[in-house]
Every structure is written in structure tokens, then in C-alpha cells.
Design an enzyme around this catalytic site. Structure first.
Site, mmCIF file in Angstrom:
data_model
loop_
_atom_site.group_PDB
_atom_site.id
_atom_site.type_symbol
_atom_site.label_atom_id
_atom_site.label_comp_id
_atom_site.label_asym_id
_atom_site.label_seq_id
_atom_site.Cartn_x
_atom_site.Cartn_y
_atom_site.Cartn_z
ATOM 1 C CD GLU A 1 -59.789 41.853 -57.806
ATOM 2 O OE1 GLU A 1 -60.174 42.056 -56.653
ATOM 3 O OE2 GLU A 1 -59.995 40.779 -58.409
ATOM 4 N NE ARG B 1 -58.370 40.948 -54.494
ATOM 5 C CZ ARG B 1 -58.629 40.320 -53.349
ATOM 6 N NH1 ARG B 1 -57.671 40.116 -52.464
ATOM 7 N NH2 ARG B 1 -59.839 39.866 -53.091
ATOM 8 C CB SER C 1 -63.886 42.275 -56.649
ATOM 9 O OG SER C 1 -64.336 41.580 -55.524
HETATM 10 P P1 FAD Z 1 -56.276 35.365 -65.933
HETATM 11 O O1 FAD Z 1 -57.497 36.203 -66.003
HETATM 12 O O2 FAD Z 1 -56.100 34.313 -66.969
HETATM 13 O O3 FAD Z 1 -54.996 36.311 -65.902
HETATM 14 C C1 FAD Z 1 -54.916 37.370 -64.972
HETATM 15 C C2 FAD Z 1 -53.626 38.158 -65.226
HETATM 16 O O4 FAD Z 1 -52.488 37.337 -64.959
HETATM 17 C C3 FAD Z 1 -53.458 38.602 -66.671
HETATM 18 O O5 FAD Z 1 -52.827 39.837 -66.675
HETATM 19 C C4 FAD Z 1 -52.549 37.530 -67.290
HETATM 20 O O6 FAD Z 1 -51.802 38.032 -68.379
HETATM 21 C C5 FAD Z 1 -51.664 37.184 -66.125
HETATM 22 N N1 FAD Z 1 -51.216 35.788 -66.109
HETATM 23 C C6 FAD Z 1 -52.010 34.681 -66.003
HETATM 24 N N2 FAD Z 1 -51.249 33.577 -65.934
HETATM 25 C C7 FAD Z 1 -49.955 33.994 -66.004
HETATM 26 C C8 FAD Z 1 -48.693 33.311 -65.970
HETATM 27 N N3 FAD Z 1 -48.601 31.979 -65.844
HETATM 28 N N4 FAD Z 1 -47.565 34.055 -66.061
HETATM 29 C C9 FAD Z 1 -47.626 35.394 -66.168
HETATM 30 N N5 FAD Z 1 -48.786 36.096 -66.209
HETATM 31 C C10 FAD Z 1 -49.939 35.390 -66.118
HETATM 32 N N6 FAD Z 1 -59.711 36.980 -56.646
HETATM 33 C C11 FAD Z 1 -59.329 37.060 -55.356
HETATM 34 O O7 FAD Z 1 -58.204 37.487 -55.052
HETATM 35 N N7 FAD Z 1 -60.177 36.704 -54.347
HETATM 36 C C12 FAD Z 1 -61.410 36.243 -54.579
HETATM 37 O O8 FAD Z 1 -62.139 35.927 -53.642
HETATM 38 C C13 FAD Z 1 -61.836 36.122 -55.934
HETATM 39 N N8 FAD Z 1 -63.087 35.684 -56.235
HETATM 40 C C14 FAD Z 1 -63.479 35.599 -57.529
HETATM 41 C C15 FAD Z 1 -64.777 35.125 -57.791
HETATM 42 C C16 FAD Z 1 -65.224 35.010 -59.085
HETATM 43 C C17 FAD Z 1 -66.637 34.489 -59.349
HETATM 44 C C18 FAD Z 1 -64.365 35.359 -60.170
HETATM 45 C C19 FAD Z 1 -64.838 35.199 -61.587
HETATM 46 C C20 FAD Z 1 -63.080 35.849 -59.920
HETATM 47 C C21 FAD Z 1 -62.634 35.969 -58.588
HETATM 48 N N9 FAD Z 1 -61.346 36.456 -58.265
HETATM 49 C C22 FAD Z 1 -60.935 36.522 -56.962
HETATM 50 C C23 FAD Z 1 -60.430 36.919 -59.343
HETATM 51 C C24 FAD Z 1 -59.635 35.774 -60.031
HETATM 52 O O9 FAD Z 1 -60.187 34.534 -59.726
HETATM 53 C C25 FAD Z 1 -58.168 35.781 -59.599
HETATM 54 O O10 FAD Z 1 -57.568 37.003 -59.935
HETATM 55 C C26 FAD Z 1 -57.372 34.653 -60.261
HETATM 56 O O11 FAD Z 1 -56.100 34.535 -59.659
HETATM 57 C C27 FAD Z 1 -57.214 34.857 -61.769
HETATM 58 O O12 FAD Z 1 -56.652 33.669 -62.318
HETATM 59 P P2 FAD Z 1 -56.745 33.373 -63.879
HETATM 60 O O13 FAD Z 1 -55.841 32.240 -64.164
HETATM 61 O O14 FAD Z 1 -58.158 33.197 -64.292
HETATM 62 O O15 FAD Z 1 -56.146 34.720 -64.463
HETATM 63 N N1 EPU Z 2 -71.887 45.619 -48.981
HETATM 64 C C1 EPU Z 2 -72.833 46.613 -49.194
HETATM 65 N N2 EPU Z 2 -73.879 46.318 -50.034
HETATM 66 C C2 EPU Z 2 -74.025 45.095 -50.603
HETATM 67 C C3 EPU Z 2 -73.058 44.094 -50.378
HETATM 68 C C4 EPU Z 2 -71.972 44.391 -49.553
HETATM 69 O O1 EPU Z 2 -72.741 47.720 -48.675
HETATM 70 O O2 EPU Z 2 -75.004 44.896 -51.333
HETATM 71 C C5 EPU Z 2 -70.773 45.933 -48.075
HETATM 72 C C6 EPU Z 2 -71.023 45.354 -46.680
HETATM 73 O O3 EPU Z 2 -70.677 46.339 -45.744
HETATM 74 C C7 EPU Z 2 -70.052 44.195 -46.599
HETATM 75 C C8 EPU Z 2 -68.925 44.736 -47.443
HETATM 76 O O4 EPU Z 2 -69.569 45.377 -48.538
HETATM 77 O O5 EPU Z 2 -69.648 43.970 -45.279
HETATM 78 C C9 EPU Z 2 -67.907 43.709 -47.914
HETATM 79 O O6 EPU Z 2 -68.523 42.678 -48.647
HETATM 80 P P1 EPU Z 2 -67.856 41.212 -48.745
HETATM 81 O O7 EPU Z 2 -67.481 40.712 -47.408
HETATM 82 O O8 EPU Z 2 -68.777 40.388 -49.583
HETATM 83 O O9 EPU Z 2 -66.508 41.399 -49.493
HETATM 84 P P2 EPU Z 2 -65.876 42.494 -50.476
HETATM 85 O O10 EPU Z 2 -65.039 43.426 -49.677
HETATM 86 O O11 EPU Z 2 -66.897 43.079 -51.358
HETATM 87 C C10 EPU Z 2 -63.656 41.164 -50.830
HETATM 88 C C11 EPU Z 2 -62.842 40.706 -51.996
HETATM 89 C C12 EPU Z 2 -63.410 39.426 -52.580
HETATM 90 C C13 EPU Z 2 -63.382 38.347 -51.492
HETATM 91 C C14 EPU Z 2 -64.235 38.835 -50.317
HETATM 92 C C15 EPU Z 2 -64.215 37.877 -49.140
HETATM 93 C C16 EPU Z 2 -61.823 42.676 -52.976
HETATM 94 C C17 EPU Z 2 -61.809 43.636 -54.109
HETATM 95 N N3 EPU Z 2 -62.773 41.746 -53.017
HETATM 96 O O12 EPU Z 2 -64.926 41.527 -51.339
HETATM 97 O O13 EPU Z 2 -62.575 39.007 -53.663
HETATM 98 O O14 EPU Z 2 -63.890 37.124 -51.977
HETATM 99 O O15 EPU Z 2 -63.731 40.117 -49.853
HETATM 100 O O16 EPU Z 2 -63.035 37.994 -48.433
HETATM 101 O O17 EPU Z 2 -60.978 42.767 -52.085
HETATM 102 C C18 EPU Z 2 -62.238 39.254 -56.006
HETATM 103 O O18 EPU Z 2 -61.150 39.759 -55.708
HETATM 104 O O19 EPU Z 2 -62.604 39.049 -57.190
HETATM 105 C C19 EPU Z 2 -63.132 38.844 -54.919
HETATM 106 C C20 EPU Z 2 -64.349 38.321 -55.121
#
Ligand code: FAD
Ligand code: EPU
Length: 335
Positions: A323, A154, A222
Site C-alpha cells: 500500500e 485503496r 498498513s
Molecule cells: P504522502 O505520503 O505525502 O503521498 C502519498 C502519495 O500521494 C505519493 O505518491 C505522493 O506523490 C502523492 N501525492 C501527495 N500529495 C499529492 C498532491 N497534492 N498531488 C498529487 N500527488 C500527491 N490510510 C488509510 O486509507 N486508512 C487508514 O486508516 C490509514 N491509517 C494510517 C495510520 C498511520 C499511523 C499511518 C502512518 C498511515 C495511515 N494511512 C491510512 C496511510 C496514509 O495516512 C494515507 O495514505 C494518506 O492519505 C497519505 O497522505 P500524505 O499526505 O501523508 O501522503
Molecule cells: N489480525 C490478526 N492478527 C493481529 C491483528 C489483526 O489476525 O495481530 C486480523 C484480525 O482478524 C482482524 C483483522 O486482522 O480482525 C483486521 O484488522 P483491523 O480491523 O485492525 O484492520 P486491517 O484490515 O488490518 C484496515 C486498513 C486500515 C484501517 C483499518 C480500520 C487496509 C490495508 N488497512 O486494516 O488502514 O485503519 O482497516 O478500518 O485496508 C492504512 O491503510 O494505512 C490503514 C491503517
């Protein structure tokens, strides 16, 4: 004062002075003024507008996908304003494999290198060749190599030395043709035939079962990063609990082994799972996600997030870091 509610997946009712859209570098340069308060926005899935923003939102809509092949790789140049999941789906259709573990992550392609998006055993840095940027100070266009991006969990140079200093215009991907499927994540291990298509479908199924859909329930994924702690800190926590979920990780600066503990587990054990404060709820099936159950305010979110940080610190001695990006009246705010 335009509303920002539909420009962020968390959906708070905040406003800004103006929203300007651009779909090419020329237009961006004509709009950007380094002496004015601005914020670059993609899909708004990692940004929470915690207050009315006293500045201009610059909305990136640079589109376009081009590709060429060599014997070993598919090379793809993708406009930063393309939608990430639509791009991953196109790759699946074209049989350009590798990104399937990262299906259904919301947001834009341009934001993917910033926090080095990751899920289900893969991080995007494994597939990024270079990132094309405009330096905000000079307007110069520069290509940043994968190594120069300094990717981590991240993390990247775009959150450190280049934070708020560049516009990302394009991301260049390099997908190996002999890619091996990545199935180390728990539920993917059980796939009988781990083809890229099967992984793509399974990842979408897991995500839909665990994470709230932002179209139905406002959230930013997250809220905190999973903390990486020292072995001795981990052992202190492990004394108190029969099982503490964890993963060993290599410290990027020194060669020591550190331990990543799920923030979801820490928040769960600190008693926040399902807890509500006015319009904000700590999600009942994934406590690392805070949701907007309706009418949440910036102050509700800041209060809930600070309570979680303080409780996890007190109970486990672990500092949680956000995050998400929290935007206040004048710019980014820290917790
Ligand atoms: P924005 O929120 O629009 O911007 C994020 C940051 O980047 C801001 O600081 C912005 O100023 C900057 N920025 C955006 N575009 C540019 C550009 N072109 N040039 C310079 N700066 C820029 N993340 C994960 O890593 N793994 C996951 O599994 C994951 N799951 C998610 C699930 C859900 C339901 C949600 C809502 C979010 C999740 N995220 C996850 C977080 C998010 O999707 C990512 O961080 C994504 O890359 C953000 O993209 P965005 O375009 O919406 O960013
Ligand atoms: N857990 C609990 N209680 C709960 C749910 C989960 O204790 O109610 C614990 C369990 O031990 C589980 C662990 O949390 O094994 C991890 O949960 P999960 O596999 O769902 O993933 P996470 O670590 O919470 C990360 C990323 C996600 C990504 C998933 C899948 C970060 C901050 N988040 O979540 O990214 O989708 O792994 O790889 O690293 C995001 O960045 O926005 C995001 C959603």
C-alpha cells in the site's frame, strides 16, 4: 543534501538534492520542470524514502477551506496542503458530519483521493464531489468528477491513468445534511448512542490502541493492501484453519463475489508478527504495520517486505501488494 528524515512518518535517514515548498499554483508551475526528477509530497505518511533520492521534493502547502450550504448538503473546498485530521476535527466542530469514521488518519487532504483513504466502515469517495488538479504536462487546471476518479478499495485514477501526471490542488467535498451514522465495524456496533461525536471519539480511541503513533514509533500505517481473492482460493485456505476472518466483496469489473482476507491475519499466520530485522519490526499488535524501531535502513525494509511477500505466497498462494510508496534513488520502486 537536505535530510528527508522528518518529511516521512517512517523516519528513515535519507537525503535528496533539494526540497522546494509551494503554497499556490503559480509558484508550483515556476518550480516544476518536467525534464527533472521530482517527487510530490504531502504529509509523507504513505511514502518511505528507502534510499537517498537523486531529485527534488516538491512539498505541497496549498491551504484554505471555504464552504457554502444548500438545503441538502454542506459543500467544502479544501486546499490540498491542509492536514487531514485537523480538517476532520473542524468538520466535527461545525457539525458537518460524515467524515468522523476517518478521524486521525495522518497526511494531507490532497492525498486522500489518491488511495481513497478508508477506515472503520467508510471510504472518502462517498464524500468527494470533485478533485481540482493541474495537469503536469501542460500546466492546465482541470476539475475531475467523482465518477472520473474511478475510486476503488485503496485505488483511484490517480494511481492508474493519472499516476504521476497531476498535482492535486484542492478537494471539493459534499457532505449530506441527513447523513446516517456508519457503525457496522465491530467495535462501533457496541456504541450505546452512535452520534457522530461518539463515533469520532471511539475511532480515535481504537486507532490509538491498535496503531503505533508515528510521532513515537516510525511507521507508514498498513504496509500492504488487504488482498481480494477468488472464492475457490479462499475455500482452499479455509480447509486448513478453523476460522479465517474474511469479508465478501463485489468484483468491480464483473458481478462475481470475491473475498477480502485481512493481510494482518496472513502475515500473523506466516509467523512474522513481532519479528525484527535490524531496525525494522513487524508490529506485535498489528502485523500489517512495519515499524522503524531505530536506525532502520531502506535495505532492511525491502528485505523484510520481500520475505513477507514470499512467505505469504508460499503458505497461502496469495500475492500481497504494497500500500505504501517506496522511493529509491531515481523514483518509485516496486517490490
Ligand atoms: P504522502 O505520503 O505525502 O503521498 C502519498 C502519495 O500521494 C505519493 O505518491 C505522493 O506523490 C502523492 N501525492 C501527495 N500529495 C499529492 C498532491 N497534492 N498531488 C498529487 N500527488 C500527491 N490510510 C488509510 O486509507 N486508512 C487508514 O486508516 C490509514 N491509517 C494510517 C495510520 C498511520 C499511523 C499511518 C502512518 C498511515 C495511515 N494511512 C491510512 C496511510 C496514509 O495516512 C494515507 O495514505 C494518506 O492519505 C497519505 O497522505 P500524505 O499526505 O501523508 O501522503
Ligand atoms: N489480525 C490478526 N492478527 C493481529 C491483528 C489483526 O489476525 O495481530 C486480523 C484480525 O482478524 C482482524 C483483522 O486482522 O480482525 C483486521 O484488522 P483491523 O480491523 O485492525 O484492520 P486491517 O484490515 O488490518 C484496515 C486498513 C486500515 C484501517 C483499518 C480500520 C487496509 C490495508 N488497512 O486494516 O488502514 O485503519 O482497516 O478500518 O485496508 C492504512 O491503510 O494505512 C490503514 C491503517
Amino acid at each position: 543534501m537536505p535530510s528527508l528524515q522528518s518529511f516521512s512518518t517512517f523516519g528513515l535517514n535519507a537525503s535528496c538534492n533539494a526540497i522546494e515548498r509551494f503554497s499556490d499554483v503559480q509558484t508550483f508551475l515556476s518550480l516544476y520542470d518536467k525534464n527533472k526528477t521530482t517527487y510530490l509530497l504531502g504529509g509523507g505518511s504513505n511514502t518511505i524514502f528507502a534510499d537517498d533520492f537523486n531529485g527534488t521534493i516538491l512539498l505541497n502547502q496549498i491551504k484554505g477551506i471555504s464552504h457554502y450550504d444548500t438545503e441538502e448538503y454542506h459543500f467544502l473546498r479544501v486546499g490540498a496542503g491542509e492536514n487531514w485530521h485537523e480538517f476532520v476535527s473542524l468538520c466535527m466542530q461545525e457539525k458537518w458530519y460524515g467524515l468522523e469514521n476517518l478521524a486521525l488518519i495522518p497526511g494531507s487532504v490532497g492525498a486522500c483521493p489518491i488511495q481513497n483513504i478508508g477506515a472503520y466502515g467508510r471510504e472518502v469517495n462517498a464524500f468527494i464531489d470533485t478533485v481540482e488538479v493541474v495537469l503536469l504536462e501542460t500546466g492546465k487546471q482541470v476539475n475531475i468528477s467523482n465518477e472520473q476518479c474511478e475510486f476503488g478499495y485503496r485505488d483511484s485514477v490517480f494511481k492508474n491513468a493519472l499516476a504521476n501526471k497531476v498535482l492535486i490542488t484542492h478537494v471539493n467535498f459534499k457532505l449530506p445534511k441527513n447523513i446516517q451514522p456508519e457503525t457496522t465495524y465491530g467495535e462501533l456496533q457496541a456504541l450505546p448512542s452512535p452520534t457522530p461525536e461518539a463515533i469520532y471519539d471511539k475511532v480515535i480511541e481504537i486507532r490509538k490502541s491498535k496503531l503505533p503513533d508515528p510521532a513515537k514509533l516510525g511507521n507508514a500505517g498498513s504496509f500492504f493492501k488487504n488482498p481480494i481473492i477468488s472464492r475457490s482460493q479462499f475455500e482452499n485456505i479455509a480447509k486448513e484453519y478453523e476460522v479465517v476472518p474474511h469479508f465478501d466483496v463485489k468484483d468491480k469489473d464483473r458481478d462475481a463475489i470475491k473475498v477480502k482476507v485481512p493481510a494482518a491475519w496472513l502475515i500473523d499466520k506466516a509467523g512474522f508478527k513481532g519479528k525484527t530485522l535490524n531496525g525494522v519490526r513487524c508490529h506485535p499488535t498489528q502485523p500489517l504495520v512495519l515499524t522503524n524501531i531505530g536506525g532502520a535502513t531502506g535495505s532492511d525494509i525491502l528485505t523484510m517486505a520481500r520475505d513477507i511477500i514470499a512467505s505469504v505466497q508460499e503458505k497461502f498462494g496469495v500475492a500481497l501488494e504494497p500500500e505504501v510508496r517506496l522511493l529509491g534513488n531515481k523514483g518509485l520502486i516496486s517490490l
